[in-house]
Write an enzyme that holds these catalytic residues in place. Structure first.
Site, PDB file in Angstrom:
ATOM      1  N   ALA A   1       0.810  -1.219   0.000  1.00 55.60           N
ATOM      2  CA  ALA A   1       0.000   0.000   0.000  1.00 55.60           C
ATOM      3  C   ALA A   1       0.849   1.278   0.000  1.00 55.60           C
ATOM      4  O   ALA A   1       0.402   2.322   0.466  1.00 55.60           O
ATOM      5  CB  ALA A   1      -0.988   0.016   1.174  1.00 55.60           C
TER       6      ALA A   1
ATOM      7  N   ARG B   1       3.138   2.185   1.856  1.00 59.39           N
ATOM      8  CA  ARG B   1       3.050   2.750   3.202  1.00 59.39           C
ATOM      9  C   ARG B   1       4.388   2.834   3.927  1.00 59.39           C
ATOM     10  O   ARG B   1       4.522   3.516   4.940  1.00 59.39           O
ATOM     11  CB  ARG B   1       2.069   1.930   4.033  1.00 59.39           C
ATOM     12  CG  ARG B   1       2.518   0.478   4.246  1.00 59.39           C
ATOM     13  CD  ARG B   1       1.433  -0.350   4.921  1.00 59.39           C
ATOM     14  NE  ARG B   1       1.126   0.054   6.274  1.00 59.39           N
ATOM     15  CZ  ARG B   1       1.916  -0.157   7.331  1.00 59.39           C
ATOM     16  NH1 ARG B   1       3.055  -0.785   7.190  1.00 59.39           N
ATOM     17  NH2 ARG B   1       1.548   0.255   8.530  1.00 59.39           N
TER      18      ARG B   1
ATOM     19  N   ALA C   1       7.453  13.242   3.369  1.00 56.12           N
ATOM     20  CA  ALA C   1       7.336  12.189   2.356  1.00 56.12           C
ATOM     21  C   ALA C   1       5.945  11.570   2.314  1.00 56.12           C
ATOM     22  O   ALA C   1       5.266  11.440   3.323  1.00 56.12           O
ATOM     23  CB  ALA C   1       8.368  11.092   2.619  1.00 56.12           C
ATOM     24  N   LYS C   2       5.537  11.195   1.103  1.00 53.85           N
ATOM     25  CA  LYS C   2       4.356  10.366   0.880  1.00 53.85           C
ATOM     26  C   LYS C   2       4.840   9.056   0.254  1.00 53.85           C
ATOM     27  O   LYS C   2       6.027   8.880  -0.004  1.00 53.85           O
ATOM     28  CB  LYS C   2       3.402  11.055  -0.096  1.00 53.85           C
ATOM     29  CG  LYS C   2       2.935  12.434   0.327  1.00 53.85           C
ATOM     30  CD  LYS C   2       2.139  13.078  -0.804  1.00 53.85           C
ATOM     31  CE  LYS C   2       1.693  14.487  -0.424  1.00 53.85           C
ATOM     32  NZ  LYS C   2       1.012  15.152  -1.562  1.00 53.85           N
ATOM     33  N   GLY C   3       3.900   8.151  -0.029  1.00 60.84           N
ATOM     34  CA  GLY C   3       4.275   6.896  -0.681  1.00 60.84           C
ATOM     35  C   GLY C   3       4.358   7.067  -2.185  1.00 60.84           C
ATOM     36  O   GLY C   3       3.465   7.645  -2.794  1.00 60.84           O
TER      37      GLY C   3
ATOM     38  N   GLY D   1       5.731   4.239  -4.306  1.00 61.06           N
ATOM     39  CA  GLY D   1       5.931   2.952  -4.969  1.00 61.06           C
ATOM     40  C   GLY D   1       4.878   2.526  -5.971  1.00 61.06           C
ATOM     41  O   GLY D   1       5.133   2.477  -7.174  1.00 61.06           O
ATOM     42  N   GLU D   2       3.682   2.201  -5.482  1.00 64.40           N
ATOM     43  CA  GLU D   2       2.735   1.498  -6.350  1.00 64.40           C
ATOM     44  C   GLU D   2       2.151   2.363  -7.459  1.00 64.40           C
ATOM     45  O   GLU D   2       1.834   1.868  -8.536  1.00 64.40           O
ATOM     46  CB  GLU D   2       1.597   0.926  -5.508  1.00 64.40           C
ATOM     47  CG  GLU D   2       2.061  -0.261  -4.686  1.00 64.40           C
ATOM     48  CD  GLU D   2       1.004  -0.712  -3.701  1.00 64.40           C
ATOM     49  OE1 GLU D   2       0.026   0.044  -3.477  1.00 64.40           O
ATOM     50  OE2 GLU D   2       1.148  -1.800  -3.152  1.00 64.40           O
TER      51      GLU D   2
END
Lengths: 161, 339
Positions: free
Chosen positions: B87, B89, B287-289, B291-292
């Site tokens: 997610a 996260r 920071a935010k995520g 990756g996905e």
């Protein structure tokens, strides 16, 4: 079944082992010789993670019976660095962020070494061709291709110096 | 028959983490006798670089160089709780837990250093190089190693801290269904250019250019790595990968890497990525995520580009040559479209 003797050179050192007939080179490297840098991804020759060199030729160690390398010289990922100094290919993979999970990395680097040993100034298409037998799931290949091209340039500079 | 070009756009709001159970992650930080800060987690690094970013966050918070931080993680028998690496996260959730734990450890470090230097702890700062000194008087200084030794063998203190992240639970309003499923959102926009062969239905992705708003790129090279790897994965999801091509019929399901199709190094488009930073108020250093979403935004962009090229709207993945060709033939009135 009686085990059979296998004697070969691995990364410049002689190795002598008794192995089960039909034991694959990848298993002998990893389990008998503790050279676990060679990865086994699929055990059927489709992913390229287990790539090593035998007498300078690229082969898939998961499909090669260990008996076949009797008297031959094998180079694995552990033999790519010299005297603890990373090869320019390894250095380029590190500085170019060409690794993520690392599972394909050993096979990729060995494939790249075979390419650059034979062809010091490859085109991008030749690099693509050279690693087309190696599957990577993380990087999108782009950083790997760029790392091999920059390592090739680095090696040419080192050679001419 | 011809090869037709098309261009497609997608825009994505991507939640960082999830709401379920407060999405908690915890971290413990302690200093060894010689001033190595051990961050104990049970979060897994899948290769995306979690250990590197967690090292940076702890080093930045305490004020020591990254090589004085050691990440001890991935043993769920012994580590503090983590919901997991999914997610998008990790950086946000685990990073927040580490900031909290590292701040608590830092406070003890400063108390001990203050006792040793006979000054007030609030007058001290860490220099990021392994020493602590009085603000404005760098010569009045003690090393982190000496401070850790003093804590262990003189003061009988543990330089340690506990940290956790937990989001406030948000339940849906019964009347409207309104809720707050995530605490912060990253954003993405991708433009894909494709060429479609109207004879075979084959799609070639020519270029994928994206802008990603990631809060703050704590490690810009690794964000770039996610963007390029994700773009490739997006192409793979959009055009190649499936375990059940005729779901729910298992016929023609792949059984190995020969049959499970993915783009190879010869199938790459031109990649382009721009990183935009608008720090998240609740993120570790903003920071935010990331990756996905890098694997998600290419998919609708490619589907839209195919529609632009040949007028075929495929709404199931992967968009195989068969589906595209059936769509082309259906548009010409020659065939029923594939689902």
């Amino acid at each position: 079944m009686a085990r059979v003797p296998v004697v070969f050179t691995v990364n410049g050192t002689e190795a002598a082992e008794f192995v089960e007939p039909g034991a694959m080179l990848s298993d002998v490297l990893r389990d008998k010789l503790d050279l676990t840098g060679t990865r086994v991804g699929c055990s059927q020759g489709t992913c390229g993670a287990c790539t090593v060199m035998i007498d300078g030729e690229l082969i898939l160690s998961c499909l090669t019976p260990a008996q076949r390398v009797n008297g031959k010289s094998v180079v694995t990922i552990e033999g790519v660095a010299t005297n603890g100094e990373l090869d320019p290919i390894q250095q380029a993979f590190a500085t170019g962020f060409a690794t993520q999970c690392g599972f394909c990395t050993s096979g990729m680097i060995v494939a790249a070494k075979a390419l650059l040993d034979a062809n010091p100034d490859p085109s991008r298409d030749e690099v693509v061709d050279a690693i087309s037998g190696n599957i990577c799931r993380c990087t999108g290949y782009e950083p790997i291709i760029n790392a091999i091209l920059s390592a090739a340039a680095e090696r040419r500079v080192a050679k001419s110096a | 028959m011809a090869r037709k070009r098309g261009r497609g756009l997608s825009a994505v709001n991507y939640p960082t983490g999830m709401n379920l159970g407060g999405d908690p992650s915890q971290a413990l930080v302690h200093a060894t006798t010689t001033g190595t800060f051990v961050v104990t987690l049970s979060s897994v690094d899948l290769g995306q670089g979690l250990k590197t970013v967690m090292t940076q966050i702890c080093a930045e918070t305490i004020g020591v160089p990254p090589d004085m931080v050691l990440i001890d993680t991935a043993d769920t028998d012994t580590g503090p709780h983590c919901m997991g690496t999914f997610a998008s996260r990790g950086t946000h959730r685990i990073g927040n837990a580490i900031v909290m734990a590292a701040n608590e450890a830092r406070a003890v470090l400063m108390e001990v250093a203050a006792d040793e230097l006979e000054v007030n702890a609030t007058d001290l700062e860490a220099d990021g190089k392994g020493a602590i000194h009085v603000k404005g008087a760098p010569t009045k200084s003690i090393s982190v190693i000496e401070t850790a030794l003093a804590a262990h063998f003189k003061h009988g203190k543990t330089i340690s801290g506990r940290g956790m992240f937990m989001a406030e639970r948000s339940f849906p309003e019964p009347e409207t269904g309104k809720m707050r499923p995530a605490t912060c959102y990253a954003h993405a926009c991708t433009i894909a250019e494709v060429e479609v062969d109207t004879e075979t239905g084959e799609v070639e992705v020519l270029s994928l250019k994206s802008a990603y708003e990631v809060g703050r790129a704590l490690n810009p090279k690794m964000v770039e790595q996610q963007i390029i790897g994700g773009a490739w994965m997006g192409i793979s999801h959009a055009l190649y990968e499936t375990t059940e091509p005729y779901y729910p019929d298992r016929a023609h399901g792949p059984v190995d890497f020969n049959e499970y199709l993915m783009p190879g190094p010869g199938d790459l488009p031109e990649f382009g990525g721009v990183i935009l930073e608008r720090p998240a108020s609740d993120g570790p250093y903003g920071a935010k995520g990331v990756g996905e979403m890098t694997a998600n935004s290419p998919i609708p962009a490619i589907a839209n580009a195919i529609f632009d090229a040949v007028g075929v709207r495929v709404d199931s993945l992967p968009i195989t040559p068969e589906k595209v060709l059936r769509g082309i033939l259906a548009n010409e009135g020659a065939l029923e479209p594939a689902e």
